[in-house]
Scaffold this motif. Structure first.
Motif, PDB file in Angstrom:
ATOM      1  N   GLN A 178      -6.894   3.362 -10.498  1.00 21.53           N
ATOM      2  CA  GLN A 178      -6.736   2.906  -9.117  1.00 21.53           C
ATOM      3  C   GLN A 178      -6.953   1.403  -8.987  1.00 21.53           C
ATOM      4  OE1 GLN A 178      -9.565   5.629  -7.366  1.00 21.53           O
ATOM      5  NE2 GLN A 178      -7.994   7.182  -7.095  1.00 21.53           N
ATOM      6  N   VAL A 179      -7.924   0.911  -9.730  1.00 21.74           N
ATOM      7  CA  VAL A 179      -8.199  -0.530  -9.682  1.00 21.74           C
ATOM      8  C   VAL A 179      -6.967  -1.298 -10.180  1.00 21.74           C
ATOM      9  CG1 VAL A 179      -9.546  -2.323 -10.847  1.00 21.74           C
ATOM     10  CG2 VAL A 179     -10.709  -0.393  -9.755  1.00 21.74           C
ATOM     11  N   ARG A 180      -6.359  -0.794 -11.247  1.00 21.00           N
ATOM     12  CA  ARG A 180      -5.163  -1.455 -11.763  1.00 21.00           C
ATOM     13  C   ARG A 180      -4.043  -1.399 -10.713  1.00 21.00           C
ATOM     14  NH1 ARG A 180      -3.260   1.663 -16.359  1.00 21.00           N
ATOM     15  NH2 ARG A 180      -2.650   2.860 -14.546  1.00 21.00           N
ATOM     16  N   TYR A 181      -3.985  -0.283  -9.993  1.00 19.92           N
ATOM     17  CA  TYR A 181      -2.968  -0.131  -8.945  1.00 19.92           C
ATOM     18  C   TYR A 181      -3.197  -1.155  -7.821  1.00 19.92           C
ATOM     19  CZ  TYR A 181       0.106   2.181  -5.601  1.00 19.92           C
ATOM     20  OH  TYR A 181       1.112   2.455  -4.707  1.00 19.92           O
ATOM     21  N   VAL A 182      -4.450  -1.322  -7.444  1.00 12.62           N
ATOM     22  CA  VAL A 182      -4.766  -2.292  -6.373  1.00 12.62           C
ATOM     23  C   VAL A 182      -4.369  -3.698  -6.822  1.00 12.62           C
ATOM     24  CG1 VAL A 182      -6.609  -3.318  -4.982  1.00 12.62           C
ATOM     25  CG2 VAL A 182      -6.639  -0.860  -5.452  1.00 12.62           C
ATOM     26  N   ILE A 183      -4.685  -4.023  -8.059  1.00 14.30           N
ATOM     27  CA  ILE A 183      -4.304  -5.355  -8.576  1.00 14.30           C
ATOM     28  C   ILE A 183      -2.775  -5.486  -8.522  1.00 14.30           C
ATOM     29  CG2 ILE A 183      -4.312  -6.877 -10.612  1.00 14.30           C
ATOM     30  CD1 ILE A 183      -7.180  -6.571  -9.889  1.00 14.30           C
ATOM     31  N   GLY A 184      -2.073  -4.402  -8.840  1.00 15.49           N
ATOM     32  CA  GLY A 184      -0.609  -4.400  -8.762  1.00 15.49           C
ATOM     33  C   GLY A 184      -0.142  -4.698  -7.334  1.00 15.49           C
ATOM     34  N   LEU A 190       0.425  -5.279   2.866  1.00 18.92           N
ATOM     35  CA  LEU A 190       1.372  -4.197   2.628  1.00 18.92           C
ATOM     36  C   LEU A 190       0.835  -2.914   3.236  1.00 18.92           C
ATOM     37  CD1 LEU A 190      -0.175  -2.826   0.066  1.00 18.92           C
ATOM     38  CD2 LEU A 190       1.325  -4.262  -1.278  1.00 18.92           C
ATOM     39  N   ASP A 191       1.790  -2.136   3.756  1.00 22.75           N
ATOM     40  CA  ASP A 191       1.435  -0.906   4.467  1.00 22.75           C
ATOM     41  C   ASP A 191       2.315   0.202   3.889  1.00 22.75           C
ATOM     42  OD1 ASP A 191       0.447   0.858   6.274  1.00 22.75           O
ATOM     43  OD2 ASP A 191       1.503   0.056   8.020  1.00 22.75           O
ATOM     44  N   VAL A 192       1.684   1.241   3.383  1.00 21.02           N
ATOM     45  CA  VAL A 192       2.495   2.287   2.755  1.00 21.02           C
ATOM     46  C   VAL A 192       3.376   2.960   3.812  1.00 21.02           C
ATOM     47  CG1 VAL A 192       0.700   4.100   2.938  1.00 21.02           C
ATOM     48  CG2 VAL A 192       2.444   4.270   1.183  1.00 21.02           C
ATOM     49  N   ARG A 193       4.598   3.260   3.420  1.00 19.05           N
ATOM     50  CA  ARG A 193       5.528   3.897   4.363  1.00 19.05           C
ATOM     51  C   ARG A 193       5.090   5.351   4.579  1.00 19.05           C
ATOM     52  NH1 ARG A 193       9.971   0.810   5.235  1.00 19.05           N
ATOM     53  NH2 ARG A 193      10.225  -0.923   3.774  1.00 19.05           N
ATOM     54  N   PRO A 194       5.068   5.793   5.852  1.00 19.17           N
ATOM     55  CA  PRO A 194       4.610   7.167   6.128  1.00 19.17           C
ATOM     56  C   PRO A 194       5.395   8.205   5.330  1.00 19.17           C
ATOM     57  CG  PRO A 194       5.009   5.976   8.174  1.00 19.17           C
ATOM     58  CD  PRO A 194       5.465   5.078   7.071  1.00 19.17           C
ATOM     59  N   GLU A 195       6.712   7.943   5.141  1.00 19.19           N
ATOM     60  CA  GLU A 195       7.516   8.958   4.433  1.00 19.19           C
ATOM     61  C   GLU A 195       7.113   9.039   2.954  1.00 19.19           C
ATOM     62  OE1 GLU A 195       8.585   6.411   6.203  1.00 19.19           O
ATOM     63  OE2 GLU A 195      10.121   5.251   5.171  1.00 19.19           O
ATOM     64  N   ALA A 196       6.692   7.909   2.382  1.00 16.34           N
ATOM     65  CA  ALA A 196       6.255   7.924   0.976  1.00 16.34           C
ATOM     66  C   ALA A 196       4.943   8.719   0.867  1.00 16.34           C
ATOM     67  CB  ALA A 196       6.047   6.506   0.472  1.00 16.34           C
ATOM     68  N   GLN A 197       4.060   8.475   1.820  1.00 23.91           N
ATOM     69  CA  GLN A 197       2.781   9.190   1.833  1.00 23.91           C
ATOM     70  C   GLN A 197       3.002  10.691   2.036  1.00 23.91           C
ATOM     71  OE1 GLN A 197      -0.276   7.384   4.299  1.00 23.91           O
ATOM     72  NE2 GLN A 197      -1.082   9.396   4.818  1.00 23.91           N
ATOM     73  N   ALA A 213      -3.909  10.373   1.389  1.00 17.75           N
ATOM     74  CA  ALA A 213      -3.502   8.993   1.138  1.00 17.75           C
ATOM     75  C   ALA A 213      -2.380   9.005   0.104  1.00 17.75           C
ATOM     76  CB  ALA A 213      -4.689   8.185   0.626  1.00 17.75           C
ATOM     77  N   TYR A 214      -1.715   7.899  -0.027  1.00 13.46           N
ATOM     78  CA  TYR A 214      -0.650   7.773  -1.028  1.00 13.46           C
ATOM     79  C   TYR A 214      -1.329   7.445  -2.356  1.00 13.46           C
ATOM     80  CZ  TYR A 214       3.565   5.869  -3.268  1.00 13.46           C
ATOM     81  OH  TYR A 214       4.605   5.622  -4.129  1.00 13.46           O
ATOM     82  N   HIS A 215      -1.124   8.271  -3.341  1.00 16.91           N
ATOM     83  CA  HIS A 215      -1.836   8.161  -4.626  1.00 16.91           C
ATOM     84  C   HIS A 215      -3.355   8.189  -4.434  1.00 16.91           C
ATOM     85  CE1 HIS A 215       1.793   7.647  -6.787  1.00 16.91           C
ATOM     86  NE2 HIS A 215       2.043   6.420  -6.398  1.00 16.91           N
ATOM     87  N   GLY A 216      -3.802   8.687  -3.309  1.00 17.13           N
ATOM     88  CA  GLY A 216      -5.237   8.715  -3.025  1.00 17.13           C
ATOM     89  C   GLY A 216      -5.794   7.349  -2.696  1.00 17.13           C
ATOM     90  N   VAL A 217      -4.925   6.334  -2.549  1.00 13.36           N
ATOM     91  CA  VAL A 217      -5.406   4.954  -2.424  1.00 13.36           C
ATOM     92  C   VAL A 217      -5.079   4.316  -1.069  1.00 13.36           C
ATOM     93  CG1 VAL A 217      -5.291   2.624  -3.426  1.00 13.36           C
ATOM     94  CG2 VAL A 217      -5.218   4.614  -4.938  1.00 13.36           C
ATOM     95  N   THR A 218      -3.818   4.426  -0.617  1.00 14.43           N
ATOM     96  CA  THR A 218      -3.443   3.721   0.611  1.00 14.43           C
ATOM     97  C   THR A 218      -3.025   4.718   1.697  1.00 14.43           C
ATOM     98  OG1 THR A 218      -1.252   3.426  -0.401  1.00 14.43           O
ATOM     99  CG2 THR A 218      -2.723   1.532  -0.442  1.00 14.43           C
ATOM    100  N   VAL A 219      -3.250   4.315   2.956  1.00 16.03           N
ATOM    101  CA  VAL A 219      -2.963   5.202   4.091  1.00 16.03           C
ATOM    102  C   VAL A 219      -2.037   4.461   5.060  1.00 16.03           C
ATOM    103  CG1 VAL A 219      -3.986   6.507   6.005  1.00 16.03           C
ATOM    104  CG2 VAL A 219      -5.240   6.288   3.857  1.00 16.03           C
ATOM    105  N   ALA A 220      -0.954   5.108   5.453  1.00 14.14           N
ATOM    106  CA  ALA A 220       0.023   4.472   6.343  1.00 14.14           C
ATOM    107  C   ALA A 220      -0.637   4.048   7.657  1.00 14.14           C
ATOM    108  CB  ALA A 220       1.160   5.452   6.622  1.00 14.14           C
TER     109      ALA A 220
END
Ligand code: FAD
Length: 485
Positions: free
Chosen positions: A400-406, A419-426, A366-373
């Motif tokens: 991570q919680v602070r990141y989600v709030i962000g 929002l959907d993380v970009r595959p290239e960022a992941q 996952a991206y930062h271990g949090v979001t998945v493209a």
């Protein structure tokens, strides 16, 4: 249940509760916490085995925003941590948000509605804008595949599901596994059992446990303004120094290895037993354990350590590779948890009907271990590569919680639905991470641990200092995300 809560949190352990508290603080009140069990607490509700306690000092293994000067010990017992979590839920008014006995069995993204459809075990389904999974990394007990396991006639249970109705006094007990839980409960069993056989596959590295009860006076002092914070900071930085060896060069762990070997030498006089208890891999490759009473328990007359692999379990005995058959009335499994598999077994379908297993066919990430493209507005807490071997995971959860709030703030700022993380960022994030991991102790330390997936790739541990993770997740980079309107 409300038909469509704005957000759905899965799980009520440290992660789920932290998310809920911070959501409320940020002004989001439209959310539910779904918990499959009848009570909150996660790890600290399920693990009730004798001797269960944290192995990161309590003043660090707790929320930074809810310090507790009253911890009874440096490493507090399970009940106290469970009660702490209950008290947090009470204090922050989470009661109305909690739905117990509600197991999430499926998550399906509805592209048209730009929302998640959450399915629960009782057949209910509802939609929600965002999902935060705090389902826990060490949550599903793992049992070894040993021939005849189901044939055993006596009580047999896992440390995470301790059967308190079984009195071990005077029994012949077999313990399988010598991980973090086993080193805590083995001394307790050894005191009561007529005979205890400990089956060890890999010897753990064990260091002394600097545990003690805080006297009343110390607790009063810790209640003074700034005192508990100062202690927490001191613990944090002490533990972070261990990351030097993990993340920079395993050779820096030599001092830790020497400390552990001295501990073993001091506590186990018998050279034969000591040899069997001496690990044959670099320290840190598996979790370093802390205990002052595990080794002494193994030196007792009524305790035997078997290092030959188990080949078969029979109705009332265990057979090992040396051909020895040892009678057992009770088997206790201290064999850990399904970690990477647990993530990969979830029924999650993202954009365009894509299953998470397809997204993860080359490995869980996952991206930062949090979001998945491809899985918009789905956030994992303690997701891939965010576990720790050297400090408190509660620190990671809070980051991570602070990141989600962000992320939520980014949505409200831009008026986007998801929002959907970009595959290239992941990709870039994980390539960097795996490059870094490849030279470190978990891959190169000569052990096989639950940190690694079936291909031997580390999908579990964060390969750096925790402040580095904190800094990286402090701000959401809008460029890493595609906004769905
Ligand atoms: C014995 C033990 C000791 C530990 N000691 C330490 C320590 O000292 N320091 C440290 O940093 N870490 C320690 N850990 C790791 C520990 O798991 C984490 O610190 C932390 O408790 C994880 O919190 P969590 O909320 O992510 O997960 P959990 O506490 O596992 O909570 C997950 C919750 O989600 C619920 N859930 C799961 N799936 C679903 C579903 N599908 N639907 C609804 N609900 C669901 C579960 O019932 C559970 O309540 C320890 C772990 C164990 C097992």
């Amino acid at each position: 249940m409300r038909t469509s809560p704005g957000m759905t949190i899965i799980g009520s352990g440290f992660a789920g509760l932290c998310m809920a508290i911070k959501l409320k603080e940020a002004g989001y009140h439209d959310f539910v916490i779904l918990e499959k069990a009848a009570e909150l607490g996660g790890t600290w509700r399920d693990n009730t085995y004798p001797g269960c306690a944290c192995d990161v000092p309590s003043h660090m293994y707790s929320f930074s925003f809810e310090l507790n000067p009253g911890w009874s010990r440096m490493f507090s017992p399970q009940e106290e941590i469970r009660d702490y979590l209950r008290a947090c839920a009470e204090k922050y008014g989470l009661g109305p948000h909690l739905r117990f006995g509600t197991e999430v069995v499926s998550l399906e993204y509805d592209d048209a509605a730009r929302a998640w459809r959450v399915g629960t075990a009782d057949g209910e389904a509802f939609t929600t804008n965002a999902v935060v999974s705090g389902a826990g990394a060490l949550h599903l007990p793992s049992f070894p595949e040993i021939a005849g396991r189901e044939r055993f006639r006596g009580p047999a249970f896992h440390s995470a599901g301790w059967d308190h109705s079984v009195d071990l006094t005077g029994k012949r007990v077999a313990v399988i596994g010598t991980g973090a839980s086993a080193v805590q409960f083995v001394p307790e069993i050894a005191r009561r059992a007529a005979h205890l056989t400990v089956y060890q596959r890999t010897a753990p590295w064990i260091q002394p446990k600097p545990d003690f009860a805080f006297p009343e006076r110390a607790r009063r002092l810790l209640a003074l303004p700034g005192a508990a914070r100062t202690l927490r900071n001191a613990i944090y930085w002490t533990l972070e120094t261990r990351a030097l060896g993990f993340t920079v060069d395993p050779r820096l762990m030599k001092a830790h290895e020497a400390l552990a070997l001295r501990h073993l030498e001091r506590q186990v006089p018998d050279p034969g037993l000591r040899a069997r208890l001496t690990p044959d891999y670099t320290i840190g490759c598996k979790r370093i354990l802390l205990s002052d009473d595990y080794y002494p328990a193994l030196t007792r007359e009524n305790v035997e350590v078997v290092t030959d692999a188990i080949t078969e379990i029979r109705e009332g005995s265990i057979v090992d590779a040396a051909g020895r058959e040892t009678a057992a009335d009770v088997i206790v499994y201290g064999t850990g948890f399904k970690v990477v598999d647990a993530l990969n077994d979830q029924r999650i379908t993202g954009r365009n009907g894509r299953k998470i297993q397809d997204a993860w066919q080359d490995g869980v990430e996952a991206y930062h271990g949090v979001t998945v493209a491809g899985f918009p507005n789905l956030f994992f807490l303690l997701g891939p590569n965010t576990g720790l071997g050297h400090n408190s995971v509660v620190f990671m959860i809070e980051s991570q919680v602070r990141y989600v709030i962000g992320c939520l703030r980014l949505l409200s700022r831009t008026g986007a639905r998801a929002l959907d993380v970009r595959p290239e960022a992941q990709r870039a994030f994980n390539d960097r991470l795996q490059r870094r991991l490849s030279a470190l102790v978990w891959n190169e330390g000569g052990c096989r641990s639950w940190y690694l997936d079936s291909r031997g790739v580390n999908r579990t541990v964060w390969p750096g200092f925790t402040f580095e993770y904190w800094a990286r997740t402090r701000k959401v980079d809008p460029g890493a995300y595609r906004l769905i309107r």
